[in-house]
Design a protein around this motif. Sequence first.
Motif, PDB file in Angstrom:
ATOM      1  N   LYS A 450      -1.139  -9.087  22.982  1.00  0.00           N
ATOM      2  CA  LYS A 450      -1.055  -9.703  24.004  1.00  0.00           C
ATOM      3  C   LYS A 450      -2.743  -9.857  24.534  1.00  0.00           C
ATOM      4  CE  LYS A 450       3.673  -9.170  25.702  1.00  0.00           C
ATOM      5  NZ  LYS A 450       4.437  -8.731  26.665  1.00  0.00           N
ATOM      6  N   THR A 581      -6.616 -13.706  28.309  1.00  0.00           N
ATOM      7  CA  THR A 581      -5.635 -12.675  27.807  1.00  0.00           C
ATOM      8  C   THR A 581      -4.817 -12.220  29.051  1.00  0.00           C
ATOM      9  OG1 THR A 581      -7.198 -10.766  28.613  1.00  0.00           O
ATOM     10  CG2 THR A 581      -7.801 -11.568  26.456  1.00  0.00           C
ATOM     11  N   GLU A 582      -3.888 -11.446  28.495  1.00  0.00           N
ATOM     12  CA  GLU A 582      -2.786 -10.699  29.473  1.00  0.00           C
ATOM     13  C   GLU A 582      -3.616  -9.253  30.168  1.00  0.00           C
ATOM     14  OE1 GLU A 582       1.296 -10.903  28.582  1.00  0.00           O
ATOM     15  OE2 GLU A 582       0.716 -12.477  27.083  1.00  0.00           O
ATOM     16  N   ASP A 584      -4.853  -7.074  33.225  1.00  0.00           N
ATOM     17  CA  ASP A 584      -4.114  -7.303  34.617  1.00  0.00           C
ATOM     18  C   ASP A 584      -5.548  -7.197  35.405  1.00  0.00           C
ATOM     19  OD1 ASP A 584      -1.239  -6.953  33.910  1.00  0.00           O
ATOM     20  OD2 ASP A 584      -1.933  -5.131  32.881  1.00  0.00           O
ATOM     21  N   LYS A 595      -6.052 -10.517  38.112  1.00  0.00           N
ATOM     22  CA  LYS A 595      -5.782 -11.628  37.320  1.00  0.00           C
ATOM     23  C   LYS A 595      -4.840 -12.332  37.958  1.00  0.00           C
ATOM     24  CE  LYS A 595      -5.268 -14.126  33.718  1.00  0.00           C
ATOM     25  NZ  LYS A 595      -4.806 -13.680  32.021  1.00  0.00           N
TER      26      LYS A 595
END
Length: 613
Positions: A450, A581-582, A584, A595
Amino acid sequence: MPTYILGISAYFHDSAAVLLCDGKIVAAAQEERFTRVKHDAGFPSNATRYCLDEAGIELSDVQHIAYFEKPLLKFERLIETYLTSAPRGRKTFAIAMPSWIKGKLFQKSNMAKIFRDDFNDPDAGNRMVFAQHHDSHAASAFYPSPFDEAIVLTMDGVGEWATTSVSVGRGKELQRIREIRFPHSLGLLYSALTGYLGFKVNSGEYKVMGLAPYGEPRFADLMEEKLISIADDGSFWLDMRYFDYVTGLRMTNKAFHDLFGEPARTSESQLTQFHFDMAASIQKVTENVMLRMTRALHAEFAIDNLCMAGGVALNCVANGKILRDGHFKNIWVQPAAGDAGGALGAALLAHHRYLDTDRLPTGDGDAMSGAYLGPDYSQEDINAALTSAGAAFEVVDEDTMIQTTAKALDSGMAIGWFQGRMEFGPRALGGRSIIADPRNPETQRNLNLKIKFRESFRPFAPSVLAEDAADYFDLSSDSPYMLLVADVVDRLRVQPESDSSSKQGTDRVNDIRSTLPAITHLDYSARVQTVHAETNPLYHKLLSAFKQRTGCAVVVNTSFNVRGEPIVESPGDAFRCLMGTEMDLLVCGRAILRKSDQDPALVLDYKNAFDLD
């Protein structure tokens, strides 16, 4: 008046620039970080400008410009190799010749033109000196090391002619005493297997190393019987009937494929147990060569210190085995062991040989300043860059930043950590890192798929407080540059679930092997970074805060980039990575960016925006 020496590596891969002032490393950086082109081979104009700016000088203030190899010797190898193999290799020769005739053969005049046109220094070409490739590597390993005397082992693909060389360093003297020559190369053998397994040569070798624990070395004996003959002292000879890199356009040929009964894997196709076993086998062969060679060198010279450089020295699994083998008491590996580090070695050779200057004392450590030798940004510059990018952020005091980050780690967040000077070399060491909680069983999968957008089997490295390292890892020395693999201590290990014995290959990637599952590989090993308060006080404070909060002195540390991109250099790069991206949280200096607080319109589709093959 201070004496400045500029070191340059360029035109093959991982171009870089390094600046010395009276022998001290002032600045060092790879060109890829500025151009955002992975392994950029072009002239390092941006890196050079950064180095000069860091010192507050112009190129005309530099007394000597040192280049990391001798192009004419390299051209000699190309010509001689073709003549001894003709008419085979004519296609390779025809492809190589134009680039040499148009540029590489005249590198001094080409670089002099760049220095004249881009740096306003018409005399720079007259101040250039050239070192041999393996001497540059050896110098990069010995001179910054903490040792007054050492054996220096350099192993890579190939320089001008040498593929493996042994030098002896004493004080300011560094003398090459023997070498193995092209085409017999351990680095090229490993690269041949890298290409055969479907990864990119000169960039995917570390994937093979990461893949090896999923297999068994059942082809190692066949490799040592057919591909490589290894003497008792570790010297070796390759049977070129199985390889195409001398006269062809591929690393391996039909005879190689027939020997192992499989064609070369295509990129991104399914990995099978065969591929895992081939990776395990070439890793085993590599370790056999390096262990025989280092044992023989210690027996011959009775010197207790070993320095290493060259691309093969980035094989941290083999390095760890050499350390545990116990013949050498101390091992020091140049953190920028590849061609980027050649720029440093060339500059150091000019300092010690050309100027006949003594080495500077390094105290209790080395001369690399933790490898934190790249650009840094003031908080004002960070704030301006983030504001320009449209980011939403909060600037807090240092203690709040540390405690907020530690709390976010404990809650399972993946965090971009952008602090201080950028690292020199391929490893993120707490300056440009993505960090996470190693206790979480989901961390490895989430970071790989991820955030990094890379293969699920790829392991992650731990950063650990240096003073607590022995509580977690069976490691007998410091490992500040993440270049040694060590086993997780017995008390932290757990046995896999009973049904795991039926699993094969990467089906075992999520098996929990320790109480720190995110950093524990299948064989209970980990690529360790020991974090020292002296070289990175801020990162040390973060790990200390995480330990105080959780009782755990370890965090996951991976490079701040996505697959296919270089490590981030600037706050803008870091913000784009957050938005693609994922991840945080981004902690950029004392600026904290969540994020969830960002404008959805700024989200980037990183997964499809880059060439991720």
